[in-house]
Design a protein around this motif. Sequence first.
Motif, PDB file in Angstrom:
ATOM      1  N   ALA A  37       4.728   6.719   7.403  1.00  0.00           N
ATOM      2  CA  ALA A  37       5.059   7.576   6.255  1.00  0.00           C
ATOM      3  C   ALA A  37       4.784   9.045   6.546  1.00  0.00           C
ATOM      4  CB  ALA A  37       4.266   7.132   5.030  1.00  0.00           C
ATOM      5  N   ASP A  38       4.342   9.384   7.742  1.00  0.00           N
ATOM      6  CA  ASP A  38       4.184  10.761   8.207  1.00  0.00           C
ATOM      7  C   ASP A  38       3.083  11.564   7.514  1.00  0.00           C
ATOM      8  OD1 ASP A  38       4.787  12.824   9.942  1.00  0.00           O
ATOM      9  OD2 ASP A  38       6.413  13.625   8.717  1.00  0.00           O
TER      10      ASP A  38
ATOM     11  N   LEU B  86      -4.033   0.647  -8.906  1.00  0.00           N
ATOM     12  CA  LEU B  86      -3.615   2.018  -8.608  1.00  0.00           C
ATOM     13  C   LEU B  86      -4.105   2.951  -9.705  1.00  0.00           C
ATOM     14  CD1 LEU B  86      -1.938   4.130  -7.014  1.00  0.00           C
ATOM     15  CD2 LEU B  86       0.034   3.451  -8.444  1.00  0.00           C
ATOM     16  N   TYR B  87      -4.804   4.015  -9.289  1.00  0.00           N
ATOM     17  CA  TYR B  87      -5.245   5.094 -10.177  1.00  0.00           C
ATOM     18  C   TYR B  87      -4.655   6.401  -9.681  1.00  0.00           C
ATOM     19  CZ  TYR B  87      -8.703   2.204 -12.638  1.00  0.00           C
ATOM     20  OH  TYR B  87      -9.317   1.266 -13.414  1.00  0.00           O
ATOM     21  N   ILE B  88      -4.205   7.236 -10.630  1.00  0.00           N
ATOM     22  CA  ILE B  88      -3.632   8.547 -10.292  1.00  0.00           C
ATOM     23  C   ILE B  88      -4.384   9.635 -11.061  1.00  0.00           C
ATOM     24  CG2 ILE B  88      -1.546   9.987 -10.299  1.00  0.00           C
ATOM     25  CD1 ILE B  88       0.117   7.475 -10.137  1.00  0.00           C
TER      26      ILE B  88
ATOM     27  N   ASP C 186       0.828  -1.206   0.000  1.00  0.00           N
ATOM     28  CA  ASP C 186       0.000   0.000   0.000  1.00  0.00           C
ATOM     29  C   ASP C 186       0.861   1.254   0.000  1.00  0.00           C
ATOM     30  OD1 ASP C 186      -2.141  -1.710   0.189  1.00  0.00           O
ATOM     31  OD2 ASP C 186      -2.969  -0.815   2.014  1.00  0.00           O
ATOM     32  N   MET C 187       1.812   1.303   0.918  1.00  0.00           N
ATOM     33  CA  MET C 187       2.590   2.532   1.074  1.00  0.00           C
ATOM     34  C   MET C 187       3.480   2.806  -0.128  1.00  0.00           C
ATOM     35  SD  MET C 187       3.394   2.845   5.162  1.00  0.00           S
ATOM     36  CE  MET C 187       3.912   1.157   5.470  1.00  0.00           C
ATOM     37  N   GLU C 188       3.986   1.765  -0.750  1.00  0.00           N
ATOM     38  CA  GLU C 188       4.774   1.989  -1.953  1.00  0.00           C
ATOM     39  C   GLU C 188       3.893   2.474  -3.093  1.00  0.00           C
ATOM     40  OE1 GLU C 188       7.673  -0.333  -5.122  1.00  0.00           O
ATOM     41  OE2 GLU C 188       7.406  -1.152  -3.104  1.00  0.00           O
TER      42      GLU C 188
ATOM     43  N   ALA D 101       2.728   6.056  -2.416  1.00  0.00           N
ATOM     44  CA  ALA D 101       3.804   7.048  -2.303  1.00  0.00           C
ATOM     45  C   ALA D 101       3.408   8.139  -1.307  1.00  0.00           C
ATOM     46  CB  ALA D 101       4.136   7.647  -3.671  1.00  0.00           C
ATOM     47  N   ILE D 102       2.991   7.724  -0.122  1.00  0.00           N
ATOM     48  CA  ILE D 102       2.547   8.677   0.897  1.00  0.00           C
ATOM     49  C   ILE D 102       3.698   9.600   1.265  1.00  0.00           C
ATOM     50  CG2 ILE D 102       1.630   8.930   3.235  1.00  0.00           C
ATOM     51  CD1 ILE D 102       0.434   6.103   2.901  1.00  0.00           C
ATOM     52  N   ALA D 103       3.426  10.896   1.243  1.00  0.00           N
ATOM     53  CA  ALA D 103       4.445  11.897   1.555  1.00  0.00           C
ATOM     54  C   ALA D 103       4.054  12.646   2.823  1.00  0.00           C
ATOM     55  CB  ALA D 103       4.597  12.873   0.392  1.00  0.00           C
TER      56      ALA D 103
END
Length: 405
Positions: free
Chosen positions: A76-77, A400-402, A48-50, A53-55
């Motif tokens: 991931a903050d 994954l959708y962006i 999930d986190m990869e 790409a949680i920033a």
Amino acid sequence: MASQPNRKIAAAVVREDGEQKQRLLDRAFALAFKGLVYAQIWEDPVVDMEALAIAPGNRIATIASGGCNVFSYLTADPVEIVAVDLNTAHVALNNLKRVAIQRLPDHASLRRFFADADSSGNIADYRAFVRPHLDEVSRRYWEGRDLVGRRRINGFAHGLYKRGLLGSFIGLAHLVARMHRVDPRQFLEAKTIEEQRAIFETKFAPFFDRKFIRWVTDQRSSLFGLGIPPTQYDALADGKPMADVLRARLEKLTCDFPLEDNYFAWQAFGRSYGKGAGASLPPYLQAVHYAAVRARAERVTMLHANMTDMLAAADAASFDRYIFLDAQDWMSDAQLTALWSEVARTARPGARVLFRTAAEPTLLPGRLPDDLLRRWDYRAAESLAFTRRDRSAIYGGVHLYILKD
């Protein structure tokens, strides 16, 4: 009113326009799904986190389920995680986790509470550190009794992961396997991938050829214990015998990942995370993340709500990341359109949406209006890679959708 299904769950699951038999199955599932289903969530948070790409500073909307991933995302903050769930037991579990992470005195006590989850010391810690800070609704849930009269909080003294709908299903699967002279715990003795495959091929694979197993798994209600409603059962089967589908998913779980790095396999075959320093754990329970997760636990907002309703009440352009687990498998076209309309309205530039499906393909093409779907870029190759790497191994697809520029 134990015989009445949760209204929010029933509204999400029951197909009122379906045939009578279909509606009865849907209502039976809604009733089964009323209590605690997942003491542990069955989606891989590392994947999930990869994918997401949680920033730092991201705002996340997610379905909570058992909460392991909600609190793992804190590593991931993100600035806030808004977690929703239709199941009141899951809401109570997530509230318990948040308070326990903040209030238990150290990592050892947190690990004992949620990783081991089988010590009377956990009950003493609950009374001393957690109970005074827990909201009243969650406190009533945990201090209340389940259908067989046990206080729910005592699950943390006797093996929480053996409880709930999924825990009971895994226990029943172990019993049936042993009746057929197959011991699932034998898998935990494997030392290499090669040994894992040998055990699968000699012990587990033939199990699914037994007539009784094939008959049982062909019943749509047989997978209620996995949290799979009748609509999702059909998608998972995709016209094939369910025993063959389950064998293929079990092969991935047993043969594609080293046992020592796959806590999903430990839960499936050992009904726990295992003991000792080398046990595989979700990120939120790992010692290396303890300080960060504890400091950030207050960033989790837990709501008993439908995802679409929560987003409809949110401001425009207010979320960066969305996680829907496999909930869309349950939805009609109208429900999908309503959900994605709110996602599009609330999404910030570069927003990412992650979800899973029982079947392999993404379910959105042909079901969302073209003008809505065209706003999103489907990362097909990346989604396939994430699917292969999801250690839980039970889903056909991770998608994954962006949001396009």
